[in-house]
Design a protein around this motif. Structure first.
Motif, PDB file in Angstrom:
ATOM      1  N   UNK A  60       0.843  -1.208   0.000  1.00 47.70           N
ATOM      2  CA  UNK A  60       0.000   0.000   0.000  1.00 47.70           C
ATOM      3  C   UNK A  60       0.875   1.254   0.000  1.00 47.70           C
ATOM      4  N   UNK A  61       1.933   1.221   0.829  1.00 49.25           N
ATOM      5  CA  UNK A  61       2.824   2.389   0.892  1.00 49.25           C
ATOM      6  C   UNK A  61       3.573   2.600  -0.411  1.00 49.25           C
ATOM      7  N   UNK A  62       3.673   1.543  -1.209  1.00 55.29           N
ATOM      8  CA  UNK A  62       4.353   1.687  -2.504  1.00 55.29           C
ATOM      9  C   UNK A  62       3.338   1.980  -3.607  1.00 55.29           C
ATOM     10  N   UNK A  63       2.105   2.239  -3.216  1.00 56.36           N
ATOM     11  CA  UNK A  63       1.115   2.745  -4.172  1.00 56.36           C
ATOM     12  C   UNK A  63       0.209   1.705  -4.794  1.00 56.36           C
ATOM     13  N   UNK A  64       0.314   0.433  -4.349  1.00 61.68           N
ATOM     14  CA  UNK A  64      -0.479  -0.629  -4.987  1.00 61.68           C
ATOM     15  C   UNK A  64      -1.913  -0.669  -4.473  1.00 61.68           C
ATOM     16  N   UNK A  65      -2.782  -1.292  -5.281  1.00 61.72           N
ATOM     17  CA  UNK A  65      -4.084  -1.748  -4.776  1.00 61.72           C
ATOM     18  C   UNK A  65      -3.810  -3.122  -4.161  1.00 61.72           C
ATOM     19  N   UNK A  66      -4.309  -3.344  -2.967  1.00 59.00           N
ATOM     20  CA  UNK A  66      -3.947  -4.590  -2.276  1.00 59.00           C
ATOM     21  C   UNK A  66      -5.199  -5.379  -1.913  1.00 59.00           C
ATOM     22  N   UNK A  67      -5.189  -6.657  -2.290  1.00 57.73           N
ATOM     23  CA  UNK A  67      -6.279  -7.572  -1.927  1.00 57.73           C
ATOM     24  C   UNK A  67      -5.667  -8.668  -1.059  1.00 57.73           C
ATOM     25  N   UNK A  68      -6.254  -8.904   0.101  1.00 61.95           N
ATOM     26  CA  UNK A  68      -5.732  -9.965   0.970  1.00 61.95           C
ATOM     27  C   UNK A  68      -6.809 -11.014   1.192  1.00 61.95           C
ATOM     28  N   UNK A  69      -6.497 -12.241   0.793  1.00 64.46           N
ATOM     29  CA  UNK A  69      -7.371 -13.367   1.116  1.00 64.46           C
ATOM     30  C   UNK A  69      -6.816 -13.925   2.431  1.00 64.46           C
ATOM     31  N   UNK A  70      -7.573 -13.695   3.508  1.00 64.33           N
ATOM     32  CA  UNK A  70      -7.006 -13.903   4.843  1.00 64.33           C
ATOM     33  C   UNK A  70      -7.715 -15.008   5.603  1.00 64.33           C
ATOM     34  N   UNK A  71      -6.931 -15.951   6.089  1.00 71.02           N
ATOM     35  CA  UNK A  71      -7.443 -16.937   7.036  1.00 71.02           C
ATOM     36  C   UNK A  71      -7.702 -16.237   8.361  1.00 71.02           C
ATOM     37  N   UNK A  72      -8.183 -17.000   9.358  1.00 71.20           N
ATOM     38  CA  UNK A  72      -8.515 -16.382  10.650  1.00 71.20           C
ATOM     39  C   UNK A  72      -7.250 -15.982  11.409  1.00 71.20           C
ATOM     40  N   UNK A  73      -6.695 -14.845  11.087  1.00 69.87           N
ATOM     41  CA  UNK A  73      -5.412 -14.453  11.649  1.00 69.87           C
ATOM     42  C   UNK A  73      -5.575 -13.448  12.770  1.00 69.87           C
ATOM     43  N   UNK A 122     -10.250 -21.167  -3.622  1.00 71.23           N
ATOM     44  CA  UNK A 122     -11.311 -20.670  -4.506  1.00 71.23           C
ATOM     45  C   UNK A 122     -11.220 -19.160  -4.687  1.00 71.23           C
ATOM     46  N   UNK A 123     -11.008 -18.443  -3.574  1.00 70.87           N
ATOM     47  CA  UNK A 123     -10.981 -16.981  -3.664  1.00 70.87           C
ATOM     48  C   UNK A 123      -9.698 -16.475  -4.326  1.00 70.87           C
ATOM     49  N   UNK A 124      -8.577 -17.163  -4.077  1.00 73.79           N
ATOM     50  CA  UNK A 124      -7.310 -16.771  -4.724  1.00 73.79           C
ATOM     51  C   UNK A 124      -7.403 -16.982  -6.240  1.00 73.79           C
ATOM     52  N   UNK A 125      -7.962 -18.109  -6.634  1.00 71.50           N
ATOM     53  CA  UNK A 125      -8.093 -18.415  -8.066  1.00 71.50           C
ATOM     54  C   UNK A 125      -9.027 -17.392  -8.731  1.00 71.50           C
ATOM     55  N   UNK A 126     -10.079 -17.013  -8.000  1.00 71.96           N
ATOM     56  CA  UNK A 126     -11.041 -16.040  -8.539  1.00 71.96           C
ATOM     57  C   UNK A 126     -10.382 -14.661  -8.739  1.00 71.96           C
ATOM     58  N   UNK A 127      -9.525 -14.260  -7.789  1.00 67.20           N
ATOM     59  CA  UNK A 127      -8.926 -12.921  -7.854  1.00 67.20           C
ATOM     60  C   UNK A 127      -7.650 -12.883  -8.714  1.00 67.20           C
ATOM     61  N   UNK A 128      -7.020 -14.045  -8.937  1.00 69.64           N
ATOM     62  CA  UNK A 128      -5.705 -14.080  -9.588  1.00 69.64           C
ATOM     63  C   UNK A 128      -5.652 -13.417 -10.971  1.00 69.64           C
ATOM     64  N   UNK A 129      -6.686 -13.576 -11.835  1.00 69.45           N
ATOM     65  CA  UNK A 129      -6.553 -12.982 -13.176  1.00 69.45           C
ATOM     66  C   UNK A 129      -6.399 -11.455 -13.157  1.00 69.45           C
TER      67      UNK A 129
END
Ligand SMILES: Cc1cc2nc3c(=O)[nH]c(=O)nc-3n(C[C@H](O)[C@H](O)[C@H](O)COP(=O)(O)O)c2cc1C
Length: 393
Positions: A220-233, A254-261
């Motif tokens: 984020x600090x380097x200017x990216x759009x960031x998507x996090x698929x997060x387990x119960x952390x 499933x969610x990583x594969x969906x967002x990867x493209x």
């Protein structure tokens, strides 16, 4: 850059002197504001001598006659740093209370807020402090975790003011926003997964999600759009990230594969469970005196499947939790998962890997080149990792 250093009434207030000096050595202008209680430990005269700037205490202090200092200073600041931050000041900051100069400045400023709590460990784990932590972090404030060890009152636990170099490093990180990843989408898998055994129990692992959170903040600090698929952390993710919560490895896949493209970068730092119970019970398994056999099925390779679903040219970095490491084994993993690089993480070290605040990695690239990082905070390491990967493009 212009930093307002707020000092509240902690026994660690004297450390703010070294902090002010070190920040000045790094080229920043430092202006100090003390709370009333802080004056029991340090004086305005001390900070005025150290910084060459007026030091504020009272809300009606006005070094430039006719200019309201709380507005003037707040507008000019690039960062409001409260170090040390007491339980009292943290609670006030969380709730927008402005009953002294320091909290008034914080409310009046649009600059990023960084707090460095320091207190007795029992105070640090008290509900009020934990709630303030949640509120401030949800609002995007930088909350630097105190160190663990012997504190002034003789107890041992988390609450110590961190080393000056750690604070200065974090300040530099917050102030050194860049656009190196502007226009790019970074997809991160983070945290552990939970694999249900029955409705009450699950298999999981020790991942805290701290490294995933640090990678998200760095991107984020380097200017990216960031998507996090997060387990119960346990580690909190930055509010500016788009967070997709999941529980199991299958959901994460499933969610990583969906967002990867849509991703330019895929970073797999989640500690995905290798196995899951074959047939989780819909009820609660009852205790008996007989041994219980659990049949486990292998989970999918989340990162490999996400990379396979990504566009050509997407950069993919995986984290490998290894105990010791073998370049041949890593090279095999790079090939199999089709990754650009693997960050090898020695999880056996006391100050590296799971749950720790610091980490050390070796990055191995597809061509076999390896670069080892120093041991550093997870946030410094996250920045280092992106910069190393960028320098090879
Ligand atoms: C000797 C002494 C040391 C203290 N150290 C701390 C501390 O490290 N952290 C903390 O949260 N409060 C500490 N306190 C309590 C705070 O000073 C007190 O809660 C005060 O109201 C904080 O005011 P402020 O937040 O406006 O500075 C200490 C109190 C005393 C008497």
């Amino acid at each position: 850059m212009r930093i307002i250093l707020g000092v509240s009434g902690s026994v660690a207030a004297y450390r703010a002197c070294d902090l002010a000096r070190e920040l000045m050595r790094q080229g920043h202008q430092v202006r100090v504001c003390l709370t009333d209680s802080a004056q029991n430990f340090v004086t305005p005269a001390l900070f005025e001598a150290l910084t060459g700037q007026p030091c504020l205490v009272d809300t009606f202090d006005e070094p430039d006659r006719g200019r309201m200092a709380h507005i003037d200073w707040a507008r000019a600041a690039d960062l409001v740093l409260v170090a040390p931050a007491t339980a009292n000041t943290l609670a006030k900051l969380a709730h927008g209370v402005a009953d002294d100069m320091l909290t008034t400045l914080a409310v009046a400023s649009q600059a990023p807020l960084m707090v460095v709590p320091a207190m007795n460990p029992t105070m640090y784990s008290s509900p009020g402090v934990l709630q303030a932590r949640g509120i401030l972090m949800d609002r995007g404030a930088e909350w630097l975790e105190p160190s663990t060890g012997d504190v002034a009152c003789g107890e041992n636990g988390q609450g110590k003011f961190p080393p000056i170099e750690v604070i200065v490093h974090e300040v530099q990180e917050v102030l050194s926003r860049s656009n190196q990843l502007a226009g790019q989408t970074v997809l991160i898998s983070s945290g552990p997964t939970q694999e249900p055994i029955d409705i009450a129990r699950y298999l999981t692992n020790r991942s805290s999600g701290k490294m995933g959170a640090a990678l998200a903040r760095a991107a984020l600090r380097m200017g990216a759009r960031v998507i996090v698929v997060a387990g119960p952390q346990r580690a909190r993710l930055p509010v500016e990230a788009e967070i997709i919560p999941v529980q199991t490895a299958i959901e994460m896949r499933d969610r990583m594969v969906e967002m990867a493209p849509g991703a330019d970068w895929i970073v797999g730092v989640a500690a995905v469970a290798d196995y899951r119970p074959a047939s989780p019970s819909l009820g609660k398994i009852r205790r008996s005196s007989e041994p219980l056999q659990l049949e486990l099925l292998p989970n999918p390779d989340v990162l490999a499947e996400a990379v396979a679903a990504a566009r050509p040219g997407t950069r993919a970095i995986g984290f490998a939790a290894e105990v010791g490491d073998d370049p041949e084994v890593i090279a095999g993993k790079l090939e199999r998962k089709n990754l650009s690089a693997i960050a090898i993480n020695d999880v056996a070290g006391a100050e590296t890997g799971f749950e720790s605040e610091t980490n050390q990695i070796t990055l191995q690239f597809r061509d076999g080149e390896r670069i080892a990082s120093e041991k550093m905070s997870k946030s410094a390491l996250a920045r280092w990792l992106f910069e190393q990967a960028l320098s090879r493009s």
